[in-house]
Design a protein around this motif. Structure first.
Motif, PDB file in Angstrom:
ATOM      1  N   TYR A  28      -0.852  -3.528  -1.494  1.00 11.68           N
ATOM      2  CA  TYR A  28      -2.281  -3.296  -1.225  1.00 11.68           C
ATOM      3  C   TYR A  28      -2.969  -3.286  -2.587  1.00 11.68           C
ATOM      4  O   TYR A  28      -2.532  -2.590  -3.511  1.00 11.68           O
ATOM      5  CB  TYR A  28      -2.447  -1.969  -0.491  1.00 11.68           C
TER       6      TYR A  28
ATOM      7  N   VAL B  94      -0.524   4.489   5.988  1.00 11.70           N
ATOM      8  CA  VAL B  94      -1.741   4.388   6.815  1.00 11.70           C
ATOM      9  C   VAL B  94      -1.495   3.727   8.177  1.00 11.70           C
ATOM     10  O   VAL B  94      -2.274   3.923   9.097  1.00 11.70           O
ATOM     11  CB  VAL B  94      -2.913   3.684   6.090  1.00 11.70           C
TER      12      VAL B  94
ATOM     13  N   GLY C 105     -10.989   8.089   2.725  1.00 14.31           N
ATOM     14  CA  GLY C 105      -9.987   7.089   3.088  1.00 14.31           C
ATOM     15  C   GLY C 105      -8.741   7.210   2.215  1.00 14.31           C
ATOM     16  O   GLY C 105      -8.682   8.002   1.254  1.00 14.31           O
TER      17      GLY C 105
ATOM     18  N   LYS D 202     -13.616   6.107   6.992  1.00 14.50           N
ATOM     19  CA  LYS D 202     -13.097   6.466   5.675  1.00 14.50           C
ATOM     20  C   LYS D 202     -12.715   7.941   5.536  1.00 14.50           C
ATOM     21  O   LYS D 202     -13.173   8.648   4.638  1.00 14.50           O
ATOM     22  CB  LYS D 202     -14.098   6.078   4.577  1.00 14.50           C
TER      23      LYS D 202
ATOM     24  N   ASN E 246       4.806   1.198   0.617  1.00  5.14           N
ATOM     25  CA  ASN E 246       3.898   1.180   1.764  1.00  5.14           C
ATOM     26  C   ASN E 246       4.733   0.924   3.024  1.00  5.14           C
ATOM     27  O   ASN E 246       5.427  -0.077   3.112  1.00  5.14           O
ATOM     28  CB  ASN E 246       2.862   0.058   1.523  1.00  5.14           C
TER      29      ASN E 246
ATOM     30  N   THR F 156      -7.821   4.976   0.264  1.00  5.09           N
ATOM     31  CA  THR F 156      -8.095   4.342  -1.030  1.00  5.09           C
ATOM     32  C   THR F 156      -8.441   5.391  -2.090  1.00  5.09           C
ATOM     33  O   THR F 156      -7.932   5.332  -3.213  1.00  5.09           O
ATOM     34  CB  THR F 156      -9.221   3.296  -0.886  1.00  5.09           C
TER      35      THR F 156
ATOM     36  N   SER G  20      -4.473   7.871   6.616  1.00  6.75           N
ATOM     37  CA  SER G  20      -5.903   7.967   6.949  1.00  6.75           C
ATOM     38  C   SER G  20      -6.124   7.707   8.427  1.00  6.75           C
ATOM     39  O   SER G  20      -5.205   7.266   9.130  1.00  6.75           O
ATOM     40  CB  SER G  20      -6.718   6.993   6.096  1.00  6.75           C
TER      41      SER G  20
ATOM     42  N   TYR H  75      -3.642  -0.491  -5.550  1.00  4.50           N
ATOM     43  CA  TYR H  75      -2.628   0.197  -6.365  1.00  4.50           C
ATOM     44  C   TYR H  75      -2.751  -0.213  -7.833  1.00  4.50           C
ATOM     45  O   TYR H  75      -2.811   0.622  -8.735  1.00  4.50           O
ATOM     46  CB  TYR H  75      -1.193  -0.122  -5.907  1.00  4.50           C
TER      47      TYR H  75
ATOM     48  N   ASP I  83       2.491   5.274   0.995  1.00  2.53           N
ATOM     49  CA  ASP I  83       1.248   4.929   1.696  1.00  2.53           C
ATOM     50  C   ASP I  83       1.615   4.624   3.142  1.00  2.53           C
ATOM     51  O   ASP I  83       2.249   3.608   3.433  1.00  2.53           O
ATOM     52  CB  ASP I  83       0.631   3.715   0.974  1.00  2.53           C
TER      53      ASP I  83
ATOM     54  N   THR J 100     -12.190   1.831  10.829  1.00  2.28           N
ATOM     55  CA  THR J 100     -11.918   1.772   9.385  1.00  2.28           C
ATOM     56  C   THR J 100     -13.129   2.177   8.548  1.00  2.28           C
ATOM     57  O   THR J 100     -12.980   2.581   7.392  1.00  2.28           O
ATOM     58  CB  THR J 100     -11.448   0.362   8.969  1.00  2.28           C
TER      59      THR J 100
ATOM     60  N   ASN K 195       1.803  -3.519   4.858  1.00  2.00           N
ATOM     61  CA  ASN K 195       0.780  -4.563   4.794  1.00  2.00           C
ATOM     62  C   ASN K 195       1.109  -5.399   3.561  1.00  2.00           C
ATOM     63  O   ASN K 195       1.221  -4.829   2.475  1.00  2.00           O
ATOM     64  CB  ASN K 195      -0.600  -3.911   4.656  1.00  2.00           C
TER      65      ASN K 195
HETATM   66  C1  LIG Z   1      -1.642  -0.484   2.861  1.00  2.00           C
HETATM   67  C2  LIG Z   1      -3.012   0.076   2.865  1.00  2.00           C
HETATM   68  N1  LIG Z   1      -3.261   1.223   2.238  1.00  2.00           N
HETATM   69  C3  LIG Z   1      -4.483   1.769   2.201  1.00  2.00           C
HETATM   70  C4  LIG Z   1      -5.546   1.160   2.844  1.00  2.00           C
HETATM   71  C5  LIG Z   1      -6.897   1.780   2.753  1.00  2.00           C
HETATM   72  O1  LIG Z   1      -7.129   2.674   3.767  1.00  2.00           O
HETATM   73  P1  LIG Z   1      -8.545   3.368   3.899  1.00  2.00           P
HETATM   74  O2  LIG Z   1      -9.437   2.434   4.649  1.00  2.00           O
HETATM   75  O3  LIG Z   1      -8.246   4.617   4.650  1.00  2.00           O
HETATM   76  O4  LIG Z   1      -9.069   3.630   2.536  1.00  2.00           O
HETATM   77  C6  LIG Z   1      -5.342  -0.052   3.522  1.00  2.00           C
HETATM   78  C7  LIG Z   1      -6.464  -0.744   4.164  1.00  2.00           C
HETATM   79  O5  LIG Z   1      -6.411  -1.885   4.532  1.00  2.00           O
HETATM   80  C8  LIG Z   1      -4.041  -0.603   3.540  1.00  2.00           C
HETATM   81  O6  LIG Z   1      -3.785  -1.751   4.186  1.00  2.00           O
END
Ligand SMILES: Cc1ncc(COP(=O)(O)O)c(C=O)c1O
Length: 383
Positions: free
Chosen positions: A121, A200, A95, A240, A166, A97, A229, A124, A198, A237, A170
């Motif tokens: 997120y 995603v 993932g 991963k 990001n 993460t 990802s 970080y 980031d 989700t 989010n």
């Molecule tokens: C901004 C952001 N980055 C990374 C991730 C994590 O992604 P993954 O599930 O691929 O680890 C999320 C998951 O909610 C996210 O919102």
């Protein structure tokens, strides 16, 4: 017994665990969890079984299967005109993460400063602290979640090494414009910073919004580390499967850590995601239409309940202002809504280190079945 490491001394159980537990106890409709309550497409699930049957079941090459690295490299070229060498510049991770953790561990020395644009997120800051770095928050100011260039410049010191952004964002659902990205990029170049971008939610875009990868901006390819990802794009989700695209030096640093942290990532899942990425052109229109319908439905419902805010152009989140409804701050209001309205949300103050702006909002996730959204809106009626 001796104590556990100092590295995690100030880590706490997150508010999300508390919210999820309370949501279960009160049988609340859960719009807090940042993932769909429905499955991704059947065809991609079938591919995993097929890949297992075909014998893709042993350790994958540690930096990712050839097929997946090829398809990641192909889509960056095709969608964005970015060239990443699949042998030396694309690394598959557990993932996004894990990708974020590797980038931060690979770049940050104790005492290095990292700019985090808040709300962020939450992994970080945890990763920065594990690396011994110092997170330096710069606020994206509500309601537009813009970064003030002067504030950002002020936060950068001679110790700053990395900036994390990001996009799409989010929890706000903001999609960065080229001008906004240019402003951050200019400072990154001027101060010789790496940028961890980031991305995603890169394909979760509405109303003609266009994703601009940070690496495509002038002078940014070399200093940008792009993380993405498959979890959000395919609505899976739990699979991963993530990746890092970066220059050779940073990729090698990430791989050196990855080989000892996870060694390699689930083989059949990687092979299925590789096939999925080949089908992005035909898959994306329906994917986006599904989430757009959910967004429009939930946004209208929230407007009808008297919540006033701008409709998000990306991601599956809405940052909803609560001040017109309550004197409470986000955490207390979230707890009240679970108990009295049986609706769970995320209090975004957990995504801030500096500003109190998060206290004025709740984050709602609309990646939910229609019946879930209908129940949530019904429960909130009359607020
Ligand atoms: C901004 C952001 N980055 C990374 C991730 C994590 O992604 P993954 O599930 O691929 O680890 C999320 C998951 O909610 C996210 O919102």
């Amino acid at each position: 017994m001796k104590d556990t490491s100092l590295r995690i001394a100030d880590f706490k159980d997150s508010i999300f665990g508390v919210i999820s537990r309370l949501a279960r106890e009160h049988q609340a409709v859960n719009l807090g969890q940042g993932f769909p309550d429905f499955d991704g497409p059947e065809w991609i699930k079938d591919l995993v079984t097929q890949k297992m049957r075909e014998g893709h079941n042993q350790y994958a090459p540690f930096h990712g299967t050839l097929n997946l690295r090829t398809e990641v490299s192909n889509y960056y070229k095709k969608f964005y005109g970015l060239n990443y060498d699949l042998e030396s510049q694309v690394t598959i991770t557990v993932g996004a993460t894990e990708a974020i953790y590797l980038v931060i561990m690979g770049l940050i020395n104790p005492g290095d400063e990292v700019i985090v644009l808040e709300p962020f997120y939450d992994s970080y800051v945890a990763s920065i602290k594990m690396a011994g770095g110092i997170p330096v928050p710069v606020t994206m100011h509500a309601p537009d979640f813009n970064v003030d260039q002067a504030e950002l410049q002020k936060a950068i010191t001679s110790k700053t090494k990395l900036l994390i952004l990001n996009n799409p964002h989010n929890p706000s659902g903001k999609v960065w414009t080229r001008e906004e990205l240019m402003q951050v990029s200019e400072l990154a170049i001027k101060n010789d910073l790496y940028v961890l971008s980031d991305e995603v939610y890169e394909f979760l875009l509405f109303d003609g919004a266009k994703h601009i990868p940070t690496a495509t901006l002038p002078g940014m390819y070399e200093r940008t580390i792009t993380v993405s990802s498959a979890g959000k794009t395919f609505g899976l989700t739990g699979w991963k499967i993530g990746w890092i695209c970066a220059d050779e030096k940073v990729s090698r640093a990430c791989r050196l850590i990855h080989q000892y942290v996870t060694f390699s990532v689930s083989t059949p899942m990687q092979e299925a995601v590789a096939e999925g990425l080949k089908k992005l052109d035909s898959y994306l229109p329906e994917f986006v239409a599904t989430y757009k319908a959910k967004r429009d439905f939930f946004y209208k419902g929230m407007k009808d309940l008297g919540f006033n805010f701008t409709i998000p152009r990306g991601t599956y989140f809405m940052m909803v202002p609560i001040e017109s409804k309550t004197q409470l701050k986000d955490v207390d209001y979230a707890l009240e809504l679970i108990k009295t309205r049986k609706v769970a949300t995320v209090p975004p103050s957990a995504f801030y280190l500096k500003s109190a702006e998060g206290g004025k909002y709740l984050r709602f996730c609309f990646a939910k079945k229609e019946e879930t959204l209908i129940s949530a809106l019904a429960n909130l009626k009359g607020l």
